[in-house]
Scaffold this motif. Structure first.
Motif, mmCIF file in Angstrom:
data_model
loop_
_atom_site.group_PDB
_atom_site.id
_atom_site.type_symbol
_atom_site.label_atom_id
_atom_site.label_comp_id
_atom_site.label_asym_id
_atom_site.label_seq_id
_atom_site.Cartn_x
_atom_site.Cartn_y
_atom_site.Cartn_z
ATOM 1 N N ALA A 1 0.834 -1.081 -0.325
ATOM 2 C CA ALA A 1 0.060 -0.462 0.030
ATOM 3 C C ALA A 1 0.631 1.109 0.252
ATOM 4 O O ALA A 1 0.601 2.248 -0.314
ATOM 5 C CB ALA A 1 -0.982 0.461 1.254
ATOM 6 N N ALA A 2 1.903 1.074 0.529
ATOM 7 C CA ALA A 2 2.729 2.621 0.702
ATOM 8 C C ALA A 2 3.507 2.602 -0.624
ATOM 9 O O ALA A 2 4.035 3.250 -1.080
ATOM 10 C CB ALA A 2 4.150 2.534 1.624
ATOM 11 N N MET A 3 4.009 1.782 -1.005
ATOM 12 C CA MET A 3 4.643 1.588 -2.592
ATOM 13 C C MET A 3 3.344 2.268 -3.680
ATOM 14 O O MET A 3 4.033 2.919 -4.809
ATOM 15 C CB MET A 3 4.944 0.351 -2.350
ATOM 16 C CG MET A 3 6.661 -0.046 -2.293
ATOM 17 S SD MET A 3 6.506 -1.880 -2.412
ATOM 18 C CE MET A 3 6.735 -1.880 -4.236
ATOM 19 N N ALA B 1 5.381 5.625 -1.041
ATOM 20 C CA ALA B 1 6.610 5.967 -0.433
ATOM 21 C C ALA B 1 8.046 5.343 -0.943
ATOM 22 O O ALA B 1 7.764 4.268 -1.711
ATOM 23 C CB ALA B 1 5.724 5.211 1.229
ATOM 24 N N SER B 2 9.266 5.928 -0.109
ATOM 25 C CA SER B 2 9.500 5.702 -0.782
ATOM 26 C C SER B 2 10.900 4.397 0.144
ATOM 27 O O SER B 2 9.833 4.295 1.407
ATOM 28 C CB SER B 2 11.696 6.992 -0.581
ATOM 29 O OG SER B 2 11.134 7.565 0.592
ATOM 30 N N ARG B 3 11.651 4.173 0.514
ATOM 31 C CA ARG B 3 12.257 2.813 1.708
ATOM 32 C C ARG B 3 12.283 3.616 2.063
ATOM 33 O O ARG B 3 12.064 2.666 3.361
ATOM 34 C CB ARG B 3 12.899 2.664 1.194
ATOM 35 C CG ARG B 3 13.189 1.118 -0.433
ATOM 36 C CD ARG B 3 12.303 0.658 -0.716
ATOM 37 N NE ARG B 3 12.580 -0.964 0.516
ATOM 38 C CZ ARG B 3 11.838 -1.548 0.765
ATOM 39 N NH1 ARG B 3 10.518 -1.897 0.220
ATOM 40 N NH2 ARG B 3 12.842 -2.614 1.583
ATOM 41 N N TRP B 4 12.847 3.759 2.916
ATOM 42 C CA TRP B 4 13.528 5.460 3.851
ATOM 43 C C TRP B 4 11.479 5.839 5.058
ATOM 44 O O TRP B 4 11.865 5.290 5.698
ATOM 45 C CB TRP B 4 13.845 6.970 3.824
ATOM 46 C CG TRP B 4 13.831 7.473 5.521
ATOM 47 C CD1 TRP B 4 13.278 8.910 5.134
ATOM 48 C CD2 TRP B 4 14.859 7.306 6.593
ATOM 49 N NE1 TRP B 4 13.407 9.032 6.215
ATOM 50 C CE2 TRP B 4 14.247 8.089 6.671
ATOM 51 C CE3 TRP B 4 15.272 6.343 6.898
ATOM 52 C CZ2 TRP B 4 14.623 8.127 8.408
ATOM 53 C CZ3 TRP B 4 15.542 6.791 8.098
ATOM 54 C CH2 TRP B 4 15.982 7.602 8.932
ATOM 55 N N LYS B 5 10.362 5.750 3.567
ATOM 56 C CA LYS B 5 9.655 6.336 4.571
ATOM 57 C C LYS B 5 9.307 5.210 4.830
ATOM 58 O O LYS B 5 8.229 4.851 6.185
ATOM 59 C CB LYS B 5 8.412 7.144 3.724
ATOM 60 C CG LYS B 5 9.009 8.656 3.784
ATOM 61 C CD LYS B 5 8.313 9.105 2.632
ATOM 62 C CE LYS B 5 8.389 10.776 2.500
ATOM 63 N NZ LYS B 5 7.807 11.727 1.734
ATOM 64 N N THR C 1 9.879 2.440 5.770
ATOM 65 C CA THR C 1 10.938 1.983 6.832
ATOM 66 C C THR C 1 10.511 2.945 8.140
ATOM 67 O O THR C 1 10.128 2.527 9.045
ATOM 68 C CB THR C 1 12.397 2.063 6.670
ATOM 69 O OG1 THR C 1 13.169 1.476 5.613
ATOM 70 C CG2 THR C 1 13.819 1.800 7.826
ATOM 71 N N TRP C 2 10.997 4.006 8.135
ATOM 72 C CA TRP C 2 10.022 4.813 9.301
ATOM 73 C C TRP C 2 8.385 4.932 9.875
ATOM 74 O O TRP C 2 8.151 5.059 10.923
ATOM 75 C CB TRP C 2 10.154 6.494 8.987
ATOM 76 C CG TRP C 2 9.958 7.107 10.309
ATOM 77 C CD1 TRP C 2 9.366 8.377 10.343
ATOM 78 C CD2 TRP C 2 10.983 7.952 11.592
ATOM 79 N NE1 TRP C 2 9.176 9.111 10.914
ATOM 80 C CE2 TRP C 2 10.262 8.504 12.148
ATOM 81 C CE3 TRP C 2 12.418 7.079 11.805
ATOM 82 C CZ2 TRP C 2 11.057 9.360 12.847
ATOM 83 C CZ3 TRP C 2 12.331 7.285 12.929
ATOM 84 C CH2 TRP C 2 12.375 8.450 13.198
ATOM 85 N N HIS C 3 7.673 4.368 8.997
ATOM 86 C CA HIS C 3 6.555 4.602 8.742
ATOM 87 C C HIS C 3 6.174 3.575 9.290
ATOM 88 O O HIS C 3 4.055 3.327 9.853
ATOM 89 C CB HIS C 3 5.065 5.147 7.753
ATOM 90 C CG HIS C 3 6.060 6.662 8.183
ATOM 91 N ND1 HIS C 3 5.652 7.395 9.062
ATOM 92 C CD2 HIS C 3 6.736 7.551 7.538
ATOM 93 C CE1 HIS C 3 6.266 9.087 8.894
ATOM 94 N NE2 HIS C 3 6.720 9.146 7.111
ATOM 95 N N ILE C 4 6.138 2.182 9.000
ATOM 96 C CA ILE C 4 6.091 0.273 8.973
ATOM 97 C C ILE C 4 6.788 0.133 9.626
ATOM 98 O O ILE C 4 6.508 -0.709 10.633
ATOM 99 C CB ILE C 4 5.774 0.116 7.373
ATOM 100 C CG1 ILE C 4 5.146 1.326 6.858
ATOM 101 C CG2 ILE C 4 5.229 -1.244 7.288
ATOM 102 C CD1 ILE C 4 4.567 1.105 5.336
ATOM 103 N N THR C 5 8.799 -0.105 8.730
ATOM 104 C CA THR C 5 8.906 -1.610 9.987
ATOM 105 C C THR C 5 9.318 -0.491 11.513
ATOM 106 O O THR C 5 8.915 -1.882 12.218
ATOM 107 C CB THR C 5 10.104 -0.927 9.087
ATOM 108 O OG1 THR C 5 9.962 -1.343 7.872
ATOM 109 C CG2 THR C 5 11.355 -1.883 9.108
ATOM 110 N N LEU C 6 9.586 0.299 12.024
ATOM 111 C CA LEU C 6 9.754 1.156 13.138
ATOM 112 C C LEU C 6 8.451 1.072 13.899
ATOM 113 O O LEU C 6 8.671 -0.366 15.194
ATOM 114 C CB LEU C 6 10.756 2.690 12.857
ATOM 115 C CG LEU C 6 12.127 2.317 12.560
ATOM 116 C CD1 LEU C 6 12.288 4.267 12.896
ATOM 117 C CD2 LEU C 6 13.004 1.301 13.543
ATOM 118 N N PRO C 7 7.835 0.745 13.271
ATOM 119 C CA PRO C 7 5.988 1.044 14.316
ATOM 120 C C PRO C 7 5.832 -0.257 14.374
ATOM 121 O O PRO C 7 5.484 -1.208 15.954
ATOM 122 C CB PRO C 7 5.312 1.808 13.891
ATOM 123 C CG PRO C 7 6.044 2.776 12.720
ATOM 124 C CD PRO C 7 7.134 2.170 12.252
#
Length: 299
Positions: free
Chosen positions: A193-195, A199-203, A205-211
């Motif tokens: 959904a982010a792609m 959303a970039s890879r950094w975004k 990571t920041w908004h999906i992976t870390l949470p």
């Protein structure tokens, strides 16, 4: 209801009996020796024949001029290890998560995990050679850049950070695998959904992976509070020397020197009891925080 559950689960209860017996023998039975903290313990008189001195051992310890510095060293080194033990594995896990080749990813995981199984007796000798100011490869590399040799294991300015760096190198592979396992629980559809939204890879990571990793990060962070007075006896004992007592002497090595080498068994036990009580308080706080913020509970 309780009886019916027990009849249904009795094989499981039976399986934990050997573990309970081992814990009782090796963890609880030796706690009788805590009485030594309140005695002027003399080995030939034994635990029940030694003279009771009340809190004199504790007064003696806290009256020593180096006690405050030792406690500070322990807390300072332990907190740095806890911080590095969180930041480095999380960073490496995020980087490995971006690797598309499963062969490369598994190979790197294996390589960084192997040091976890090595004893500090072995690693101590290796690091003494590597960090030697005269023949060590680390100082030879620094010499190529015109930097004077650094006595990593003999300088009070460098020794605590050397402990943290070498401990992190040894242990971060284990935590990295824990965080990689947490990453597998993140729903792939969130990335899709982010792609689609650009959303970039950094975004991502920041908004999906870390949470998505946040619950396990909070859990491991809070549980690590119980180790705030455990700065690593094995490592320090194999790397330190009298030259770095000022910055590297911790409670565990102090207990060893005063209790085993100095044969002041009551004083050594008093220091150990003090450490255990403080650690128990931190463990209680850490489990409370883990339950509140990560919904983690043992029972």
């Amino acid at each position: 209801m309780l009886g019916r559950n027990f009849r249904r689960q009795w094989p499981l209860h039976l399986m934990i009996v050997p573990g309970i017996i081992i814990v009782l023998i090796y963890s609880y039975w030796p706690m009788i020796g805590i009485a030594m903290a309140f005695q002027k313990f003399e080995p030939f008189k034994g635990l029940f024949g030694s003279r009771w001195v009340g809190l004199d051992n504790f007064r003696f310890v806290f009256a020593l001029p180096e006690t405050g510095q030792i406690i500070w060293n322990t807390v300072y080194i332990a907190f740095m290890k806890i911080a590095a033990g969180l930041v480095v594995p999380i960073t490496v896990a995020l980087l490995l998560n971006e690797v598309r080749s499963e062969l490369v990813k598994r190979g790197v995981q294996t390589l960084i995990y192997l040091p976890h199984f090595l004893s500090w007796v072995i690693l101590g000798g290796i690091f003494i050679d590597i960090l030697s100011p005269s023949t060590g490869i680390a100082n030879q590399i620094l010499g190529w850049f015109g930097i004077d040799p650094i006595f990593f294991l003999g300088s009070n300015s460098w020794f605590p950070y050397t402990l943290v760096a070498t401990d992190t190198w040894k242990e971060f592979g284990f935590s990295t695998i824990v965080y990689l396992a947490a990453l597998t629980a993140i729903n792939p559809s969130l990335y899709e959904a982010a792609m689609i939204d650009g959303a970039s890879r950094w975004k991502q990571t920041w908004h999906i992976t870390l949470p998505g990793m946040l619950p396990i990060i909070i859990l491991l962070s809070t549980l690590s509070l119980g180790n705030v007075l455990n700065a690593g006896f094995d490592q320090v004992f194999n790397l330190y020397s009298p030259m770095v007592y000022e910055s590297g002497d911790i409670l565990d090595t102090f207990i060893y020197r005063i209790g085993m080498q100095g044969m002041q068994y009551g004083v050594g036990t008093a220091v150990g009891l003090f450490k255990s009580v403080v650690s128990l308080l931190f463990i209680a706080v850490s489990y409370t925080l883990a339950y509140r913020f990560a919904n983690y509970r043992i029972f």
